[in-house]
Design a protein around this motif. Structure first.
Motif, PDB file in Angstrom:
ATOM      1  N   GLY A 183      -9.276  -0.108   8.885  1.00  0.00           N
ATOM      2  CA  GLY A 183      -8.595   1.176   8.927  1.00  0.00           C
ATOM      3  C   GLY A 183      -8.582   1.815  10.301  1.00  0.00           C
ATOM      4  O   GLY A 183      -9.025   1.227  11.289  1.00  0.00           O
ATOM      5  N   PHE A 221      -8.318   2.630  -1.954  1.00  0.00           N
ATOM      6  CA  PHE A 221      -9.114   2.432  -0.740  1.00  0.00           C
ATOM      7  C   PHE A 221     -10.591   2.486  -1.093  1.00  0.00           C
ATOM      8  O   PHE A 221     -11.287   3.419  -0.721  1.00  0.00           O
ATOM      9  N   GLN A 271      -7.103  -3.217   1.176  1.00  0.00           N
ATOM     10  CA  GLN A 271      -8.512  -3.014   0.794  1.00  0.00           C
ATOM     11  C   GLN A 271      -8.842  -3.525  -0.596  1.00  0.00           C
ATOM     12  O   GLN A 271      -9.968  -3.359  -1.060  1.00  0.00           O
ATOM     13  N   SER A 325      -8.646   6.023  12.108  1.00  0.00           N
ATOM     14  CA  SER A 325      -8.634   7.475  11.914  1.00  0.00           C
ATOM     15  C   SER A 325      -8.020   8.184  13.107  1.00  0.00           C
ATOM     16  O   SER A 325      -8.266   9.371  13.321  1.00  0.00           O
ATOM     17  N   GLU A 331     -14.480   2.253  -0.866  1.00  0.00           N
ATOM     18  CA  GLU A 331     -15.355   2.277   0.302  1.00  0.00           C
ATOM     19  C   GLU A 331     -15.831   0.872   0.670  1.00  0.00           C
ATOM     20  O   GLU A 331     -16.634   0.293  -0.050  1.00  0.00           O
ATOM     21  N   SER A 338       0.826  -1.197   0.000  1.00  0.00           N
ATOM     22  CA  SER A 338       0.000   0.000   0.000  1.00  0.00           C
ATOM     23  C   SER A 338       0.869   1.259   0.000  1.00  0.00           C
ATOM     24  O   SER A 338       0.570   2.249  -0.665  1.00  0.00           O
ATOM     25  N   TYR A 371      -2.455   5.468   6.991  1.00  0.00           N
ATOM     26  CA  TYR A 371      -2.017   5.730   5.603  1.00  0.00           C
ATOM     27  C   TYR A 371      -2.033   4.456   4.764  1.00  0.00           C
ATOM     28  O   TYR A 371      -2.193   4.508   3.548  1.00  0.00           O
ATOM     29  N   THR A 372      -1.818   3.301   5.414  1.00  0.00           N
ATOM     30  CA  THR A 372      -1.757   2.068   4.624  1.00  0.00           C
ATOM     31  C   THR A 372      -3.100   1.355   4.542  1.00  0.00           C
ATOM     32  O   THR A 372      -3.372   0.643   3.589  1.00  0.00           O
ATOM     33  N   ARG A 373      -3.930   1.531   5.571  1.00  0.00           N
ATOM     34  CA  ARG A 373      -5.219   0.842   5.561  1.00  0.00           C
ATOM     35  C   ARG A 373      -6.383   1.803   5.378  1.00  0.00           C
ATOM     36  O   ARG A 373      -7.532   1.380   5.288  1.00  0.00           O
ATOM     37  N   GLY A 374      -6.093   3.105   5.396  1.00  0.00           N
ATOM     38  CA  GLY A 374      -7.153   4.084   5.193  1.00  0.00           C
ATOM     39  C   GLY A 374      -7.881   4.408   6.485  1.00  0.00           C
ATOM     40  O   GLY A 374      -7.549   3.916   7.557  1.00  0.00           O
ATOM     41  N   GLU A 375      -8.885   5.292   6.361  1.00  0.00           N
ATOM     42  CA  GLU A 375      -9.640   5.735   7.530  1.00  0.00           C
ATOM     43  C   GLU A 375     -10.587   4.638   8.009  1.00  0.00           C
ATOM     44  O   GLU A 375     -10.886   3.701   7.282  1.00  0.00           O
TER      45      GLU A 375
END
Ligand code: SAM
Ligand code: F3S
Length: 463
Positions: A161, A135, A111, A163, A137, A91, A173-177
């Protein structure tokens, strides 16, 4: 390739946490459903090799390239071999991985693992490499086949993710929010697992008490409520969750510990540091006093709960005084065990740009001191369990090959004892007789049947 295999054989090398183990199992599920793939345990036997990476600590990217180098011969012998790199390093590095190591055919993020079949088609049709580290949704949850149980315990991913953006951590940053999986989907998955004989589920996510699952009536379900609903599912007798964050360790969740006996008597709650200044620099959003207050409240409802944590030594801004504050917190809380790490600077995170004035040597010495104290707590805890009766879910034969069975107690410690393998998958009572460093030994409790039935043989049953 083994003769009986109809689809391709897939080898997955996993680095990292339970989340990564879970993702690896899902990669195999996706390929099994779509291609009839079978998992193999040796890269030499594989048509597809996947490397599922973690970049939370260590020199992650370098480790990836040296592992890939070790697979070069396999690719030369079998040019049809497909090699994919997934997970957090993929990622972060994206196209750079293929540029530096052309033997890689596919690069995918945590993701996008559900798109593996399309990526394979792309490689087969165009002979071209493919990189997909977006990423999308929550797309992944919708396209990953339902979990299949392999024993009496299972992981269930409830969110993806994070947040929280802790200064040191790459996960956002790698798995998202953070994205929570809809309530109904989680419940359905647990019901299906229970139907297959699963008795214990671990609700999984980077920050599970941030769970805010949309419900069909438009309302939102939090972790406390989810736990209560999961406990009502027939067949589910034990619930764990990992990992949670002290900031959102709510009163509602503490009340769930009071009300829901299925909630296991152990909690892993990462604190990271005992210094308020370092916690602020880490962007953790709480103080040491807040953490202690949460634990005190929890112990009001579960006085003997087993507690573990994560600690980082040597974050930028940690001097002698700040480190002592961590030692004080460890002393005050009395964790039964802990994972502790020397801070490792991760490119792209805020802490990587903070001034770091301590030498590696000083940090190592602090870590040894901390770990020595934690080891004492661990031994004291293990000794305190000797003489107690534990309810154990039997998972497998002991790895030592001595014919014993191994299962985990409510406190999440392994317990080994002599018994017949037919008890695998059952809850049993075990009297703990001995504490080793990382596991317990005990004796199976034989419960006499309450009434004299057709069989006079004593039966082993759970408490
Ligand atoms: N969600 C968890 C929490 O509430 O803190 C943490 C998940 S993190 C992926 C797992 C653990 O790795 C953290 O608790 C932290 O102790 C450790 N960790 C993460 N980044 C690190 C870094 N840059 N250096 C050292 N340890 C790190
Ligand atoms: Fe990482 Fe902090 Fe989230 S440690 S996973 S950013 S809670």
């Amino acid at each position: 390739m083994p003769e009986s295999v109809t689809g391709p054989s897939v080898f997955v090398q996993t680095w990292g946490c339970q989340m990564n183990e879970y993702d690896s199992a899902r990669m195999v599920d996706v390929l099994a459903k779509d291609r009839g793939a079978t998992r193999v345990t040796r890269p030499e036997d594989a048509d597809i090799i996947l490397l599922n990476t973690c970049s939370v600590r260590e020199k992650a990217a370098e480790k990836v390239f040296s592992q890939l180098g070790r697979w070069r011969d396999l690719k030369e012998e079998n040019p049809a071999l497909v090699i994919g790199v997934g997970g957090c390093v993929a990622s972060q590095e994206g196209h750079a991985i293929r540029e530096r190591e052309p033997l890689v055919d596919m690069v995918f993020g945590p993701q996008t693992l559900h798109r593996l079949p399309q990526m394979l088609d792309n490689v087969a049709d165009n002979g071209a490499g493919t990189v997909d580290v977006a990423f999308p949704e929550i797309d992944k949850f919708d396209h990953v086949p339902p979990a299949s149980a392999e024993g009496a315990t299972a992981f269930v991913s409830i969110m993806e993710g994070c947040s929280k953006y802790c200064s040191f951590c790459v996960v956002p940053y790698t798995r998202g929010e953070e994205i929570s999986r809809p309530f109904d989907d989680v419940i359905l998955e647990v019901v299906e697992l229970a139907d297959q004989g699963v008795k214990e589920v671990t609700l999984l996510g980077q920050n599970v008490n941030g769970y805010r699952g949309p419900m069909h009536d438009g309302s939102v379900c939090d972790l406390a409520m989810l736990v209560e609903h999961v406990a009502e599912i027939e067949g589910i007798e034990r619930i764990r969750f990992t990992t949670s964050h002290p900031l959102e360790f709510s009163d509602a969740l503490i009340d769930a510990y009071a009300r829901v006996p299925e909630l296991a008597n152990d909690l892993h709650l990462p604190v990271q540091s005992g210094s308020d200044d370092v916690l602020a620099a880490m962007n953790r959003g709480y103080t040491a006093a807040h953490f202690r207050e949460r634990i005190a409240r929890l112990r009001e409802v579960r006085p003997d709960i087993s507690l573990s944590t994560d600690l980082i030594v040597g974050h930028p801004g940690e001097g002698e005084e700040e480190f002592e504050a961590t030692m004080d917190l460890v002393e005050a809380v009395g964790f039964d065990s802990a994972f502790s790490f020397v801070y490792s600077s991760r490119p792209g995170t805020p802490a990587a740009d903070m001034a770091d004035n301590e030498s590696r040597e000083v940090k190592r010495q602090r870590l040894s001191r901390l770990q020595a104290r934690i080891a004492e707590f661990n031994q004291a805890y293990m000794r305190s369990v000797v003489g107690t009766r534990q309810r154990v879910l039997v998972e497998r034969e002991s790895k030592r090959g001595d014919g014993q069975l191994a299962g985990r107690a409510d406190c999440n410690r392994w317990v080994n004892f002599d018994a017949h393998p037919r008890l695998i998958g059952q809850f049993v009572d075990v009297d703990v007789t001995e504490a080793l460093d990382n596991s317990l030994r005990g004796q199976l409790v034989i419960h006499e049947p309450a009434e004299v039935g057709p069989s006079t043989e004593a039966e082993a049953v759970g408490g």
